[in-house]
Design an enzyme around this catalytic site. Structure first.
Site, PDB file in Angstrom:
ATOM      1  N   GLU A 176     -10.929  10.393 -29.146  1.00  0.00           N
ATOM      2  CA  GLU A 176     -10.944   9.027 -28.793  1.00  0.00           C
ATOM      3  C   GLU A 176     -11.808   8.190 -29.624  1.00  0.00           C
ATOM      4  OE1 GLU A 176     -12.265   8.747 -24.857  1.00  0.00           O
ATOM      5  OE2 GLU A 176     -10.610   9.634 -24.016  1.00  0.00           O
ATOM      6  N   GLU A 215      -6.291  14.950 -22.280  1.00  0.00           N
ATOM      7  CA  GLU A 215      -7.331  14.734 -21.281  1.00  0.00           C
ATOM      8  C   GLU A 215      -6.532  13.881 -20.033  1.00  0.00           C
ATOM      9  OE1 GLU A 215     -10.820  12.904 -22.063  1.00  0.00           O
ATOM     10  OE2 GLU A 215     -11.268  14.145 -23.657  1.00  0.00           O
TER      11      GLU A 215
HETATM   12  C1  BGP Z   1     -13.064  10.322 -21.713  1.00  0.00           C
HETATM   13  C2  BGP Z   1     -14.063  11.138 -22.633  1.00  0.00           C
HETATM   14  C3  BGP Z   1     -14.748  12.325 -21.940  1.00  0.00           C
HETATM   15  C4  BGP Z   1     -15.278  12.090 -20.535  1.00  0.00           C
HETATM   16  C5  BGP Z   1     -14.154  11.385 -19.883  1.00  0.00           C
HETATM   17  C6  BGP Z   1     -14.981  10.857 -18.234  1.00  0.00           C
HETATM   18  O1  BGP Z   1     -12.953   9.308 -22.118  1.00  0.00           O
HETATM   19  O2  BGP Z   1     -13.151  11.734 -23.670  1.00  0.00           O
HETATM   20  O3  BGP Z   1     -15.839  12.635 -22.771  1.00  0.00           O
HETATM   21  O4  BGP Z   1     -16.362  11.582 -20.598  1.00  0.00           O
HETATM   22  O5  BGP Z   1     -13.830  10.380 -20.485  1.00  0.00           O
HETATM   23  O6  BGP Z   1     -15.793   9.810 -18.485  1.00  0.00           O
HETATM   24  P1  BGP Z   1     -16.670   9.443 -17.384  1.00  0.00           P
HETATM   25  O7  BGP Z   1     -17.720  10.266 -16.704  1.00  0.00           O
HETATM   26  O8  BGP Z   1     -17.163   7.922 -17.662  1.00  0.00           O
HETATM   27  O9  BGP Z   1     -15.728   8.956 -16.049  1.00  0.00           O
END
Ligand code: BGP
Length: 473
Positions: free
Chosen positions: A177, A375
């Protein structure tokens, strides 16, 4: 397997290829802990926490995280038990090179060797990402991604990783990302260095893209047998209506937030409209003559897709303050669709078809590049309330979330998408930047005080799904 009936009382079997990549994703800073141990140098997260602990949910740092650094054997054994055939981790740049350049930390080499070997022994393929938001502090002090010299240090770091681990790792990723550090660090104030400046944001974005192309070039020159790609959060932009103005606004958001990275990574070119827009804003980045060729010649073999929620857009309705510095939101407004399905535990919309729209777009407009869902997942604040008497989290909502997304992945596959796998974010609950431990995402719950791991209901469900190559719903 239990037969789960859908609303019409009918069930369908969703069967995936036997070699589909099933697993989870995580990142170094978020799971390793041992942040100031074993020779690791500080990165921007360590430093920012030191400066402003109040910026982090409940004041929790990444210092201990899920303590994977010390417990990786046990964690990998649990991954194996849950049926993983692949797992994505990242290397901490400042663990390997404490100052980001120069002298290597032998303890880090040893640690990543042990982790990689342990995964392979467990029949879990390591997918290794080189950069997940964690700039070494000393390089940030030289300007981070704004400074072209840092791009060159990143390429040296990448080469070192290929040399050290490339005999056993055959899926590499240059960034996770990469637009998020641009947004967080240079536009919207949720990552260090907390700058708000569109022109500087563009330079950071540009250098990240260039660094990716140069790392791909280095990988090809190293002549190793594997593949190298990038992981992008491809958030589809849906217009409020088919009114031309709404459609155009959504198109601009798509160009800025998706195609800015997708086009150079997969096609080797930048959308002309993006170039025009940057020119209009006097925000074109500083480039060198051969850069365009470098980017054109070194596109990815493989694309990781992170998908959580859609982006809904309408035409800009109120003119921005003429004195305000330019921001992408000067070109469109966000739109909350009435009746949208919500993950009320995280405040994000759930729109499962988005994953199908991304895969279809890649099939039609990006040469059907080999890809996988790198993801997808459901963050839940206050997940403790779902713990049953036996101590396991009953996360039926997460099972439903995954299954409903997989149905769309399955349809895309049937239509010829080159999608090769699905990784949940994440294996075990982990530290998530300034949200720290607010939202839990794992198949495995982690009690922070005792570091006890407990498999959630979804973890058992996923294991069954992998055994069956699919599910019935
Ligand atoms: C994604 C990232 C992860 C993780 C996830 C959850 O964008 O790649 O590293 O952090 O988001 O995010 P959050 O904890 O803000 O809900």
């Amino acid at each position: 397997m239990n037969q789960i009936e859908n609303m019409t009382g009918q069930t369908k079997k969703y069967i995936f290829p036997t070699d589909f990549w099933w697993g989870t994703a995580a990142s170094a800073t978020q799971m390793e802990g041992a942040a100031d141990e074993a020779g690791k140098g500080p990165n921007i997260w360590d430093y920012w926490y030191e400066q402003e602990p109040n910026r982090f949910f409940d004041g929790v740092s990444a210092n201990v995280a899920s303590n994977f650094y010390h417990r990786y054997e046990e964690d990998i054994a649990l991954m194996k038990e849950l049926g993983h055939n692949s797992f994505r981790l990242s290397i901490s740049w400042s663990r390997l090179f404490p100052t980001g350049e120069g002298k290597i930390n032998p303890l880090a080499v040893d640690f990543y060797n042990r982790v990689i070997d342990e995964l392979i022994q467990a029949d879990i393929e390591p997918f290794v990402n080189l950069y997940h938001f964690d700039m070494p502090l000393s390089l940030q002090q030289k300007g981070g991604w704004e400074n072209r010299e840092v791009v060159m240090h990143y390429v040296d770091y990448a080469k070192t990783c290929f040399e050290l681990f490339g005999d056993r790792v055959s899926k590499w990723f240059t960034h996770n990302e990469p637009i998020v550090p641009v947004e967080g660090g240079y536009l919207y104030d949720f990552h260090y260095p907390n700058v708000v400046d569109f022109k500087r944001a563009v330079q950071v974005a540009y250098h990240s893209i260039l660094s990716s192309a140069l790392a791909i070039q280095a990988y090809k020159e190293a002549d190793q047998a594997g593949k190298i790609g990038i992981i992008l959060n491809l958030t589809p932009s849906y217009p409020r209506s088919q009114n031309e103005a709404d459609v155009q606004a959504a198109h601009l958001a798509d160009i800025l937030f998706n195609r800015s990275f997708l086009d150079p990574s997969v096609l080797g070119t930048f959308p002309q409209e993006l170039i025009d827009l940057l020119e209009e804003q006097n925000a074109l980045p500083v480039m060198e003559e051969t850069d365009r060729q470098t980017i054109a010649a070194h596109t990815v073999d493989l694309l990781g897709i992170n998908y959580y929620q859609p982006r809904r857009i309408k035409v800009k309705e109120h003119l921005p303050n003429p004195a305000a510095p330019f921001m992408p939101e000067h070109l469109f407004d966000y739109y909350e669709m009435p009746g949208r399905k919500m993950n009320r535990h995280r405040g994000w919309e759930i729109y499962e078809k988005g994953v199908y729209d991304i895969l279809t777009n890649l099939r039609k407009n990006y040469g059907n590049i080999e890809c996988f869902i790198s993801e997808n997942g459901m963050g839940v604040e206050g997940e403790e309330q779902y713990r049953d008497a036996d101590g396991s989290i009953q996360d039926d909502y997460r099972i439903d979330f995954i299954a409903e997304h997989l149905k769309w992945v399955h349809l895309a596959l049937e239509e010829g998408s080159n999608v090769k796998g699905y990784h949940l974010w994440t294996f075990m609950d982990n530290w998530s930047w300034s949200n720290a431990y607010k939202n839990r995402y794992g198949f495995v719950g982690v009690d922070l005080a005792s570091q006890t791991r407990t498999v959630k209901k979804s973890g058992h469900w996923f294991k069954q799904l992998i055994e069956d190559d699919g599910f019935i719903k």
